[in-house]
Design a protein around this motif. Structure first.
Motif, PDB file in Angstrom:
ATOM      1  N   ARG A  24       0.820  -1.253  -0.002  1.00  0.00           N
ATOM      2  CA  ARG A  24       0.062  -0.424  -0.017  1.00  0.00           C
ATOM      3  C   ARG A  24       0.766   1.675   0.230  1.00  0.00           C
ATOM      4  O   ARG A  24       1.745   0.980   1.245  1.00  0.00           O
ATOM      5  CB  ARG A  24      -1.057   0.316   1.369  1.00  0.00           C
ATOM      6  CG  ARG A  24      -1.818   0.883   1.086  1.00  0.00           C
ATOM      7  CD  ARG A  24      -2.398   0.952   2.585  1.00  0.00           C
ATOM      8  NE  ARG A  24      -3.491  -0.513   2.401  1.00  0.00           N
ATOM      9  CZ  ARG A  24      -3.695  -0.782   4.197  1.00  0.00           C
ATOM     10  NH1 ARG A  24      -3.957  -0.281   4.850  1.00  0.00           N
ATOM     11  NH2 ARG A  24      -3.847  -2.811   3.875  1.00  0.00           N
ATOM     12  N   THR A  25       0.542   1.917  -1.041  1.00  0.00           N
ATOM     13  CA  THR A  25       1.283   3.245  -1.154  1.00  0.00           C
ATOM     14  C   THR A  25       1.354   4.361   0.534  1.00  0.00           C
ATOM     15  O   THR A  25       0.094   4.391   0.865  1.00  0.00           O
ATOM     16  CB  THR A  25       1.057   4.038  -2.580  1.00  0.00           C
ATOM     17  OG1 THR A  25       1.066   3.340  -3.336  1.00  0.00           O
ATOM     18  CG2 THR A  25       1.648   5.415  -2.479  1.00  0.00           C
ATOM     19  N   PRO A  26       2.231   4.206   1.272  1.00  0.00           N
ATOM     20  CA  PRO A  26       1.442   5.515   1.919  1.00  0.00           C
ATOM     21  C   PRO A  26       1.593   6.924   2.285  1.00  0.00           C
ATOM     22  O   PRO A  26       1.438   7.225   0.998  1.00  0.00           O
ATOM     23  CB  PRO A  26       3.639   5.577   3.006  1.00  0.00           C
ATOM     24  CG  PRO A  26       4.087   4.668   2.167  1.00  0.00           C
ATOM     25  CD  PRO A  26       3.608   3.995   0.906  1.00  0.00           C
ATOM     26  N   SER A  27       1.074   7.336   2.615  1.00  0.00           N
ATOM     27  CA  SER A  27       0.782   9.191   2.425  1.00  0.00           C
ATOM     28  C   SER A  27       1.001   9.914   2.728  1.00  0.00           C
ATOM     29  O   SER A  27       2.649   9.911   3.269  1.00  0.00           O
ATOM     30  CB  SER A  27      -1.095   9.236   3.404  1.00  0.00           C
ATOM     31  OG  SER A  27      -0.715   8.716   4.811  1.00  0.00           O
ATOM     32  N   THR A  28       0.916  10.745   2.361  1.00  0.00           N
ATOM     33  CA  THR A  28       2.035  12.115   1.997  1.00  0.00           C
ATOM     34  C   THR A  28       1.774  12.427   4.037  1.00  0.00           C
ATOM     35  O   THR A  28       3.349  12.373   4.159  1.00  0.00           O
ATOM     36  CB  THR A  28       1.465  13.009   1.441  1.00  0.00           C
ATOM     37  OG1 THR A  28       2.041  12.672   0.107  1.00  0.00           O
ATOM     38  CG2 THR A  28       2.547  14.192   1.409  1.00  0.00           C
ATOM     39  N   LEU A  33       5.812  12.528   8.358  1.00  0.00           N
ATOM     40  CA  LEU A  33       6.039  12.277   9.757  1.00  0.00           C
ATOM     41  C   LEU A  33       7.162  11.543   9.784  1.00  0.00           C
ATOM     42  O   LEU A  33       7.852  11.063  10.580  1.00  0.00           O
ATOM     43  CB  LEU A  33       5.154  11.367  10.445  1.00  0.00           C
ATOM     44  CG  LEU A  33       5.012  11.407  12.155  1.00  0.00           C
ATOM     45  CD1 LEU A  33       5.499  12.938  12.336  1.00  0.00           C
ATOM     46  CD2 LEU A  33       4.117   9.991  13.082  1.00  0.00           C
ATOM     47  N   ALA A  34       7.451  10.118   8.905  1.00  0.00           N
ATOM     48  CA  ALA A  34       8.189   8.412   9.142  1.00  0.00           C
ATOM     49  C   ALA A  34       9.690   9.615   8.906  1.00  0.00           C
ATOM     50  O   ALA A  34      10.991   8.986   9.531  1.00  0.00           O
ATOM     51  CB  ALA A  34       8.475   7.877   8.365  1.00  0.00           C
ATOM     52  N   VAL A  35       9.856  10.701   8.209  1.00  0.00           N
ATOM     53  CA  VAL A  35      10.855  11.836   8.014  1.00  0.00           C
ATOM     54  C   VAL A  35      11.324  12.070   8.876  1.00  0.00           C
ATOM     55  O   VAL A  35      12.954  12.091   9.249  1.00  0.00           O
ATOM     56  CB  VAL A  35      10.862  12.166   6.683  1.00  0.00           C
ATOM     57  CG1 VAL A  35      12.863  12.721   6.219  1.00  0.00           C
ATOM     58  CG2 VAL A  35      11.283  10.632   5.670  1.00  0.00           C
ATOM     59  N   ILE A  36      10.765  13.152   9.221  1.00  0.00           N
ATOM     60  CA  ILE A  36      11.048  14.771   9.501  1.00  0.00           C
ATOM     61  C   ILE A  36      11.228  14.189  11.217  1.00  0.00           C
ATOM     62  O   ILE A  36      11.349  14.585  12.450  1.00  0.00           O
ATOM     63  CB  ILE A  36      10.054  16.151   9.911  1.00  0.00           C
ATOM     64  CG1 ILE A  36       9.460  16.020   8.136  1.00  0.00           C
ATOM     65  CG2 ILE A  36       9.888  16.810  10.982  1.00  0.00           C
ATOM     66  CD1 ILE A  36       8.614  17.004   7.829  1.00  0.00           C
ATOM     67  N   ALA A  37      10.179  13.551  11.850  1.00  0.00           N
ATOM     68  CA  ALA A  37      10.035  12.841  13.434  1.00  0.00           C
ATOM     69  C   ALA A  37      11.631  12.290  14.006  1.00  0.00           C
ATOM     70  O   ALA A  37      12.320  13.413  14.653  1.00  0.00           O
ATOM     71  CB  ALA A  37       8.977  11.847  14.113  1.00  0.00           C
ATOM     72  N   VAL A 121      16.232   5.736   7.561  1.00  0.00           N
ATOM     73  CA  VAL A 121      15.562   4.801   7.979  1.00  0.00           C
ATOM     74  C   VAL A 121      14.457   5.020   8.268  1.00  0.00           C
ATOM     75  O   VAL A 121      13.095   3.725   8.201  1.00  0.00           O
ATOM     76  CB  VAL A 121      16.522   4.804   9.002  1.00  0.00           C
ATOM     77  CG1 VAL A 121      15.920   3.479  10.636  1.00  0.00           C
ATOM     78  CG2 VAL A 121      17.500   4.093   8.828  1.00  0.00           C
ATOM     79  N   GLY A 122      13.489   5.600   8.877  1.00  0.00           N
ATOM     80  CA  GLY A 122      11.771   5.505   9.394  1.00  0.00           C
ATOM     81  C   GLY A 122      11.548   5.630   7.793  1.00  0.00           C
ATOM     82  O   GLY A 122      10.379   5.077   7.664  1.00  0.00           O
ATOM     83  N   LEU A 123      11.788   6.085   6.355  1.00  0.00           N
ATOM     84  CA  LEU A 123      11.230   6.573   5.549  1.00  0.00           C
ATOM     85  C   LEU A 123      11.445   4.235   5.027  1.00  0.00           C
ATOM     86  O   LEU A 123      10.652   4.252   4.191  1.00  0.00           O
ATOM     87  CB  LEU A 123      11.414   7.056   4.519  1.00  0.00           C
ATOM     88  CG  LEU A 123      11.106   7.591   3.043  1.00  0.00           C
ATOM     89  CD1 LEU A 123       9.377   7.435   3.119  1.00  0.00           C
ATOM     90  CD2 LEU A 123      11.837   8.616   2.417  1.00  0.00           C
TER      91      LEU A 123
END
Length: 520
Positions: A24-28, A33-37, A121-123
């Motif tokens: 499933r393609t993750p939402s924007t 959030l996975a990158v910035i946090a 890593v989050g992405l």
């Protein structure tokens, strides 16, 4: 006429924790959030105590010194020594030109690079197993002790880790798409990482294992093979020339700090059982386990022939353990009866990390303290005193601030580091060093703790002359080194004692230094 009406059978099912679909393609917002946090947490931890009490250790002093040289001088030096770090020194030279030379300019590039690695890593976790794995994996990454340590170090390892993290994401993103442009991005990113430090090529081997285990279409394996071959060909000149500079790693007597990686391997392999399979062409375990295990295992195996293993050389292995820990946390959290235990264990782990995190931001967390060594020499020396390094390489221990040694006479130095295009300069022949030492009544001697080169004629001449013609008048032990004052036998000069255990002719310490770069 009868009607046989039967109630529909009720199927009995068990409720099991659902796992997100990796296809499933993750939402924007989830991607952001996975990158910035994780990047924000890494940056916050990175700037916390980044000055390390205004100190610098030996390897950072090398970076600091070389980043002050012109690009042509860096290139000329790399022909003789440290070619493996030449690109990094050139990058730091540009940064110093733009932002000035100082501790912040030295270390903030590593903080920013590790923040970029955490975002990758989050992405990666998001792409492979969904947001419930991606975000925890990204947040775990900056908490790892090795990541905290090297995020605040003026060396190339954080930049290498960031490039490998994003190259890994490019690999995963490209498997279902098979775009030539994306393969070019992957190849260029990996090549840049390898040119910053050639052991980054070990991550390329991990990527190969990931693809073999994942069994993608043959076209993907063929494209990766061509790209990997291009990376290796691009790295080959650096590898060949740097092999002739192997004396740079001659100090490695055996594996250096392998315990962290070995523990991570055990924990990571255990967590791999909880990693979700997902529906994409590459699973989280197939990516993370080779990244965690293979680079370190290859380097440890090579060390059986020639010792090469140092923990920071495979810093990027922490990408693997962070992904696996993120998957494990998500798996356990989905088990209702375990949920309270997960939260308690998480809080306990964070509390346990506090003392370690504090210690990593002290000068004692490094193997030496070049700033303290230079300060001890400055405090002990009088204008015109002789200065002697038992090993020429130890001259780097006072490279943090040239003012520390400016008023002293380097007895063994024939040609300074800049003029000779070396890291520590060129020394006189052993008889000349001994003769010059006998011309002085007072010599400040610097020796690294536990470092001795048996059979080195220059070092033996220094030791012999000190034993025969001088006596020790005072000694100061600093982190990683010993600074002592030697006076000629029969000399009776009055000496005042300082708080550091060394003779202090004035009783006045040097001025406080808020930024090491301000006096260079």
């Amino acid at each position: 006429m009868s009607l046989d009406v039967r109630a529909p059978a009720v199927a009995t099912t068990r409720t099991v924790p659902s796992r997100p679909s990796a296809a499933r393609t993750p939402s924007t917002p989830a991607r952001a959030l996975a990158v910035i946090a994780p990047a924000a947490l890494t940056a916050a931890l990175g700037v916390w105590g980044v000055r390390r009490q205004n100190t610098m250790w030996g390897d950072e002093a090398v970076t600091y010194q070389l980043a002050h040289r012109e690009l042509s001088q860096i290139w000329n030096t790399a022909q003789h020594v440290d070619l493996v770090h030449a690109l990094y020194y050139a990058v730091m030279r540009v940064i110093f030109d733009l932002f000035g030379a100082g501790l912040l300019s030295l270390r903030l590039p590593s903080v920013l690079a590790m923040s970029a690695a955490a975002g990758a890593v989050g992405l990666l976790g998001l792409r492979l197993a969904g947001p419930r794995v991606g975000l925890p994996a990204g947040l775990v990454f900056p908490l790892l002790p090795q990541v905290q340590k090297y995020a605040q170090e003026g060396r190339s390892y954080a930049m290498v880790c960031a490039l490998i993290a994003w190259a890994t994401y490019a690999l995963v993103d490209n498997v279902p798409r098979r775009s030539r442009r994306r393969w070019a991005v992957y190849g260029c990113t990996m090549l840049l990482a390898c040119l910053l430090h050639e052991f980054a090529v070990l991550a390329l081997a991990a990527h190969g294992v990931t693809l073999i285990v994942s069994r993608p279409p043959k076209g993907v394996l063929r494209a990766w093979s061509v790209t990997a071959a291009g990376v290796v060909i691009g790295l080959l000149p650096l590898a060949v020339v740097s092999a002739g500079q192997s004396e740079q790693v001659s100090w490695i007597g055996g594996p250096v700090r392998p315990d962290h990686l070995l523990v991570a391997m055990v924990v990571g392999v255990a967590c791999a059982r909880a990693a979700p399979r997902g529906q994409g062409p590459v699973s989280l375990a197939a990516l993370a386990v080779p990244m965690l295990v293979l680079p370190g295992a290859l380097l440890l195996t090579a060390s059986l022939v020639k010792p090469l293993f140092v923990d920071r050389y495979v810093l990027f292995s922490n990408i693997g353990i962070a992904l696996l820990l993120g998957a494990c946390l998500d798996h356990v959290r989905r088990l209702p009866r375990w949920s309270p235990a997960v939260y308690v264990a998480t809080v306990a782990a964070l509390i346990a990390l506090v003392p370690l995190s504090l210690s990593l931001r002290t000068p004692q967390s490094r193997s030496n303290d070049a700033t303290a060594v230079g300060a001890a020499v400055r405090e002990a020396g009088r204008p015109g005193d002789g200065l002697l390094y038992l090993s020429g390489r130890q001259r780097m221990l006072t490279a943090a601030d040239p003012e520390d040694t400016r008023l002293l006479v380097d007895l063994a130095l024939a040609q300074d580091p800049v003029a000779s295009n070396t890291l520590a300069g060129v020394e006189l022949a052993a008889p000349e060093i001994a003769a010059r030492m006998r011309e002085f009544d007072r010599i400040i001697v610097v020796r690294a703790v536990g470092v001795h080169a048996p059979g080195d004629s220059q070092e033996e001449a220094k030791e012999s002359t000190l034993r025969r013609h001088f006596r020790v008048q005072g000694t100061a032990e600093v982190n990683g080194a010993r600074v002592s004052v030697h006076v000629r036998e029969g000399s009776s000069r009055p000496v005042r004692r300082s708080g550091g255990g060394l003779p202090d002719p004035t009783g006045v310490k040097g001025p406080p230094r808020d930024d090491l770069g301000s006096q260079a």
